[in-house]
Design an enzyme around this catalytic site. Structure first.
Site, PDB file in Angstrom:
ATOM      1  CB  ALA A  62      -2.803   4.838  -4.528  1.00 42.39           C
ATOM      2  N   GLY A 101      -7.731   5.392  -2.611  1.00 41.85           N
ATOM      3  CA  GLY A 101      -7.990   5.681  -4.012  1.00 41.85           C
ATOM      4  C   GLY A 101      -9.151   4.862  -4.560  1.00 41.85           C
ATOM      5  CD  GLU A 104      -8.940   9.589  -3.092  1.00 40.24           C
ATOM      6  OE1 GLU A 104      -8.010   8.781  -3.270  1.00 40.24           O
ATOM      7  OE2 GLU A 104      -8.767  10.793  -2.863  1.00 40.24           O
ATOM      8  CD  GLU A 124      -6.555   7.635   1.140  1.00 43.38           C
ATOM      9  OE1 GLU A 124      -7.360   7.481   2.094  1.00 43.38           O
ATOM     10  OE2 GLU A 124      -6.902   7.582  -0.058  1.00 43.38           O
TER      11      GLU A 124
HETATM   12  C1  3H9 Z   1      -4.066   5.929  -1.520  1.00 41.54           C
HETATM   13  O1  3H9 Z   1      -4.988   5.333  -1.975  1.00 41.54           O
HETATM   14  C2  3H9 Z   1      -3.682   7.321  -1.964  1.00 41.54           C
HETATM   15  C3  3H9 Z   1      -4.729   8.019  -2.751  1.00 41.54           C
HETATM   16  O2  3H9 Z   1      -5.641   8.692  -1.915  1.00 41.54           O
HETATM   17  C4  3H9 Z   1      -4.150   9.102  -3.632  1.00 41.54           C
HETATM   18  C5  3H9 Z   1      -3.361   8.684  -4.794  1.00 41.54           C
HETATM   19  C6  3H9 Z   1      -2.990   9.834  -5.703  1.00 41.54           C
HETATM   20  N1  3H9 Z   1      -0.680  -1.083  -2.482  1.00 41.54           N
HETATM   21  O3  3H9 Z   1      -2.844  -6.565   4.153  1.00 41.54           O
HETATM   22  P1  3H9 Z   1      -2.728  -7.853   3.428  1.00 41.54           P
HETATM   23  C7  3H9 Z   1      -0.397  -5.798  -0.441  1.00 41.54           C
HETATM   24  S1  3H9 Z   1      -3.075   5.236  -0.344  1.00 41.54           S
HETATM   25  C8  3H9 Z   1       0.227  -2.047  -2.683  1.00 41.54           C
HETATM   26  O4  3H9 Z   1      -1.798  -8.869   3.960  1.00 41.54           O
HETATM   27  P2  3H9 Z   1      -5.466  -8.443   4.116  1.00 41.54           P
HETATM   28  C9  3H9 Z   1       0.215  -6.084   0.926  1.00 41.54           C
HETATM   29  O5  3H9 Z   1       1.461  -5.453   1.055  1.00 41.54           O
HETATM   30  C10 3H9 Z   1      -3.690   3.591  -0.129  1.00 41.54           C
HETATM   31  N2  3H9 Z   1       0.190  -3.241  -2.042  1.00 41.54           N
HETATM   32  O6  3H9 Z   1      -4.176  -8.519   3.181  1.00 41.54           O
HETATM   33  C11 3H9 Z   1       0.324  -7.601   0.886  1.00 41.54           C
HETATM   34  O7  3H9 Z   1       1.449  -7.927   0.127  1.00 41.54           O
HETATM   35  P3  3H9 Z   1       2.334  -9.219   0.497  1.00 41.54           P
HETATM   36  C12 3H9 Z   1      -4.930   3.542   0.666  1.00 41.54           C
HETATM   37  C13 3H9 Z   1      -0.819  -3.454  -1.201  1.00 41.54           C
HETATM   38  O8  3H9 Z   1      -6.473  -9.276   3.468  1.00 41.54           O
HETATM   39  C14 3H9 Z   1      -0.924  -8.008   0.091  1.00 41.54           C
HETATM   40  O9  3H9 Z   1      -1.319  -6.839  -0.632  1.00 41.54           O
HETATM   41  N3  3H9 Z   1      -5.287   2.178   0.934  1.00 41.54           N
HETATM   42  C15 3H9 Z   1      -1.797  -2.482  -0.949  1.00 41.54           C
HETATM   43  O10 3H9 Z   1      -5.100  -8.702   5.525  1.00 41.54           O
HETATM   44  C16 3H9 Z   1      -2.071  -8.466   0.959  1.00 41.54           C
HETATM   45  O11 3H9 Z   1      -2.343  -7.477   1.922  1.00 41.54           O
HETATM   46  C17 3H9 Z   1      -4.838   1.524   2.022  1.00 41.54           C
HETATM   47  O12 3H9 Z   1      -4.158   2.076   2.835  1.00 41.54           O
HETATM   48  C18 3H9 Z   1      -1.708  -1.250  -1.638  1.00 41.54           C
HETATM   49  N4  3H9 Z   1      -2.621  -0.270  -1.462  1.00 41.54           N
HETATM   50  O13 3H9 Z   1      -5.935  -6.921   4.051  1.00 41.54           O
HETATM   51  C19 3H9 Z   1      -5.256   0.086   2.156  1.00 41.54           C
HETATM   52  N5  3H9 Z   1      -2.668  -2.978  -0.034  1.00 41.54           N
HETATM   53  O14 3H9 Z   1       1.424 -10.381   0.294  1.00 41.54           O
HETATM   54  C20 3H9 Z   1      -4.069  -0.773   2.474  1.00 41.54           C
HETATM   55  C21 3H9 Z   1      -2.255  -4.226   0.250  1.00 41.54           C
HETATM   56  O15 3H9 Z   1       3.459  -9.141  -0.482  1.00 41.54           O
HETATM   57  N6  3H9 Z   1      -4.372  -2.160   2.512  1.00 41.54           N
HETATM   58  N7  3H9 Z   1      -1.142  -4.511  -0.442  1.00 41.54           N
HETATM   59  O16 3H9 Z   1       2.766  -9.031   1.926  1.00 41.54           O
HETATM   60  C22 3H9 Z   1      -5.031  -2.769   3.529  1.00 41.54           C
HETATM   61  O17 3H9 Z   1      -5.519  -2.145   4.444  1.00 41.54           O
HETATM   62  C23 3H9 Z   1      -5.148  -4.253   3.499  1.00 41.54           C
HETATM   63  O18 3H9 Z   1      -4.122  -4.740   2.662  1.00 41.54           O
HETATM   64  C24 3H9 Z   1      -6.502  -4.832   3.013  1.00 41.54           C
HETATM   65  C25 3H9 Z   1      -6.391  -6.371   2.860  1.00 41.54           C
HETATM   66  C26 3H9 Z   1      -7.585  -4.481   4.030  1.00 41.54           C
HETATM   67  C27 3H9 Z   1      -6.856  -4.255   1.670  1.00 41.54           C
END
Ligand code: 3H9
Length: 684
Positions: A62, A101, A104, A124
């Site tokens: 999400a 998400g 999901e 999450e």
């Molecule tokens: C969810 O899904 C809830 C659902 O179950 C229910 C819904 C109803 N959203 O980490 P990076 C941005 S909760 C918005 O440096 P990497 C991040 O801030 C979510 N922004 O890259 C950064 O921005 P900036 C569950 C996001 O290659 C840029 O993207 N998912 C999101 O080292 C690059 O990110 C997670 O918890 C997001 N979801 O790692 C996964 N994700 O450049 C969270 C990233 O402005 N994300 N950004 O600083 C991660 O673990 C890592 O970002 C990922 C890439 C592994 C994907």
């Protein structure tokens, strides 16, 4: 341009989401997916659907930036239900990371294929949440309760190979032919006809789940989940999946998800997610700053610190040469590095080949000349300015021009050290935290003359060695230790007013810190910095002189048994009472609330001074320092975030109430006072 586009490959509809950088499932993406599913429903020529992400990844979850704001567009669970309800088969084609998400969505598809490098997970819980779009109910139905629990409750992702073994994906496809092979797979399953599997309707993996699994899981992970709300809520949802019909399980998931989403813990953890990423950015560096190549690193000092620092680079595949003054300590240090790697291998977290690979990149020397071709040299020698200066002058003379010279000092003035060289622009602080191969924090100390290229290079390098870097300006103790000193001052003061070390430590551990100030002192050794010449007759001197040097001698502020279990010491209590009496301070019982406020509010105030002076770039950087360097509880978001939740006006009022006890040097931060008065926060 729309974030989601559709294209046809014959009778297969290919739905592509393009929302860089990580294909977060924001409102526009959800709307696009919903529209694509409507297209598939209304066009009878479509016989199958493939859902994929453009760019570097499938959906990474999400869009976290939307949390806490009013929802727009279709909700994610509705979009996923539409996919699962499709009469034509839907195939998720996964590369990169299918997270939260994102996974999901994939679980809403009837089939999943992935490339070998893909990772799938439900992280999450790390944001203080639970999967809120059906993941808690669908995943156990697809992989079984035992495999689902660690994924949902601990947030552990799985690689494609494991995902295939556990039945989470149906096929692994070629790394560079994801779309073609996903389309071929879609044709295959469409041709087979019949009912396509819906995760929500499956019961084959959850029927007859042994209920003791849940309590066993709670017990096994008790230490890791202590203090956090989300893991227990996650467990409850999986219990619901195993015992309730799908619709009731979903209702339970929604209820628990909303409870977490609106709570302080998730707010704190979401704050840290963005804080960690913001910390790596330096606002005033020119965008076109060129990074310097770092192909070889020199380390001065093969002690605990130097060895730990070396391991970070070796593990990241960067060759290291380590220097000591004498052969004995050098051999010992190198031996410890090898043993550390071998112990990790014994626990199954590293292959024996990787151990040899890392050790093969380590060379050692007694000769400064061997550091000449290093691109970066980090010194981890004795913490004394005279010694540091001597070492830097020597390094400056032998190491090639342009190479970075870094100090691991935890307190000393980097500018003063830089003056010992003819290249102050190449001098920077790299303050690692002990044990340096484990602790995530790196304080990068920016001297007055440190060049942008050097700073940018060190920040990028930090990421490469898996550290979270925070920039600090020059001051005594930088961000972390400068604030820690304020806590220690109050801890010591309260001993003289009637509190005991165990009262103070207990308040800290109940707050969620891994240990309190006196437990920390015992672990580090009370004799650090002690010398007969410098003795002042302090409580600490007396303890050291009576053989109480900390855990390593079996006694310090506490007595320790052979398992290092601590018990309060009567002898120490006696010493404290006699010191307290001599201090002339009135003795009283200090309640837990006062202990907490007196330990932590002066730290918050110091953090505000650090911001005011421009030592830290932003309040959230201070939070990152404390979470990753000192074990501040993640679910409290760091000291500045925590102060926001307490209310800055309450912090200021408490500091004023205790003004007399805070000592003559206490100075209220103007920034803190102003913000409190205006009802503002440090973070947003
Ligand atoms: C969810 O899904 C809830 C659902 O179950 C229910 C819904 C109803 N959203 O980490 P990076 C941005 S909760 C918005 O440096 P990497 C991040 O801030 C979510 N922004 O890259 C950064 O921005 P900036 C569950 C996001 O290659 C840029 O993207 N998912 C999101 O080292 C690059 O990110 C997670 O918890 C997001 N979801 O790692 C996964 N994700 O450049 C969270 C990233 O402005 N994300 N950004 O600083 C991660 O673990 C890592 O970002 C990922 C890439 C592994 C994907």
């Amino acid at each position: 341009m729309s974030k989601v586009t559709t294209a046809r490959d014959g009778e297969v509809l290919i739905v592509t989401s393009d929302n860089p950088p990580v294909n977060a499932l924001g409102a526009a993406v959800r709307q696009g997916l919903a529209d694509a599913m409507a297209e598939a429903k209304t066009d009878p020529s479509i016989k199958a659907v493939v859902v994929r992400g453009a760019g570097r990844t499938f959906f990474a979850g999400a869009d976290i930036t939307e949390f806490g704001r009013p929802m727009t567009g279709p909700a994610l669970p509705e979009v996923i239900d539409a996919m699962e309800g499709s009469s034509v088969p839907v195939v998720a084609a996964i590369h990169g990371t299918a997270l939260g998400g994102g996974l999901e969505v994939a679980l809403g598809a009837h089939y999943r294929v992935a490339v070998p490098s893909a990772k799938l997970g439900l992280p999450e819980v790390e944001l203080g949440l639970l999967p809120g779009a059906g993941g808690t109910q669908r995943l156990p139905r697809v992989v079984g309760v035992e495999a689902a629990l660690p994924m949902i409750v601990m947030g552990d992702p799985v690689p494609a190979k494991r995902a295939l073994e556990m039945g989470l994906i149906d096929r692994i496809v070629s790394e560079d032919k994801l779309v073609e092979e996903a389309v071929a797979f879609a044709r295959e399953v469409a041709a087979k006809g019949g009912n396509h599997p819906k995760a929500s309707e499956r019961t084959d993996k959850i029927g007859g789940t042994d209920q003791s699994v849940f309590n066993q899981f709670r017990q096994t992970n008790a230490r890791r989940i202590r203090g956090f709300d989300a893991p227990e809520a996650c467990i409850k949802t999986v219990e619901a999946a195993a015992t309730l019909p799908f619709a009731e399980g979903i209702a339970r998931e929604r209820e628990l998800f909303m409870g977490l989403m609106t709570g302080d813990q998730s707010r704190a953890q979401r704050h840290l997610f963005f804080a960690e990423r913001a910390a790596n950015k330096i606002d005033d560096l020119p965008a076109d700053t060129q990074l310097l190549p770092i192909k070889k690193v020199g380390i001065l000092g093969a002690g605990t610190m130097g060895g730990g620092i070396a391991m970070n680079f070796l593990s990241a595949g960067i060759p290291v040469v380590i220097l000591e003054r004498e052969q004995g300590p050098l051999d010992k240090g190198v031996g410890i590095i090898r043993r550390n790697y071998e112990n990790t291998a014994k626990k199954g977290r590293l292959t024996p080949e990787k151990v040899e690979q890392a050790m093969g990149m380590l060379s050692h020397t007694l000769d400064y000349g061997d550091l000449a071709d290093c691109d970066l040299v980090i010194e981890a020698v004795f913490e004394l300015m005279e010694i540091k200066k001597e070492v830097f002058a020597k390094l400056d003379a032998v190491v090639k021009p342009g190479a970075i010279l870094a100090s691991n000092t935890s307190y000393l003035d980097i500018d003063d050290i830089a003056r010992a060289t003819a290249r102050p622009e190449s001098v920077v602080g790299m303050h690692f935290f002990s044990p340096a191969n484990v602790m995530k924090l790196l304080e990068v100390v920016r001297g007055a003359r440190t060049s942008p290229a050097v700073l940018a290079t060190v920040m990028a390098l930090a990421k490469k060695i898996n550290k979270v870097a925070v920039v600090s300006g020059v001051c005594h103790g930088f961000i972390g230790n400068r604030m820690l000193a304020k806590r220690q001052e109050q801890a010591n003061a309260m001993l003289m007013e009637g509190a005991m070390p165990w009262d103070i430590d207990r308040v800290m551990t109940e707050f969620g810190m891994p240990m309190g100030p006196f437990q920390m002192a015992d672990l580090a050794g009370l004799d650090i910095g002690y010398s007969e010449a410098k003795r002042t007759g302090s409580l600490r001197d007396v303890l050291v002189e009576s053989g109480r040097r900390g855990q390593k001698t079996g006694k310090g502020f506490y007595d320790y048994d052979e398992k290092r279990t601590a018990t309060p010491s009567d002898e120490v209590a006696g010493h404290i009472r006699s010191f307290a009496e001599k201090s002339g301070k009135p003795q009283r019982t200090i309640d837990d609330k006062e202990i907490l406020e007196r330990l932590l509010y002066p730290m918050v105030n110091e953090g505000a001074l650090i911001l005011e002076e421009g030592i830290a770039q932003r309040a959230s950087d201070i939070d990152v320092v404390w979470v990753y360097g000192y074990g501040w509880p993640v679910y409290r978001g760091g000291p500045m975030f925590w102060a926001d939740t307490v209310g800055l006006e309450n912090v200021v009022a408490s500091l004023a109430a205790h003004r007399e006890l805070l000592g003559p040097n206490f100075k209220l931060s103007k920034l803190l006072a102003d913000k409190a008065e205006k009802g503002q926060r440090f973070n947003g």
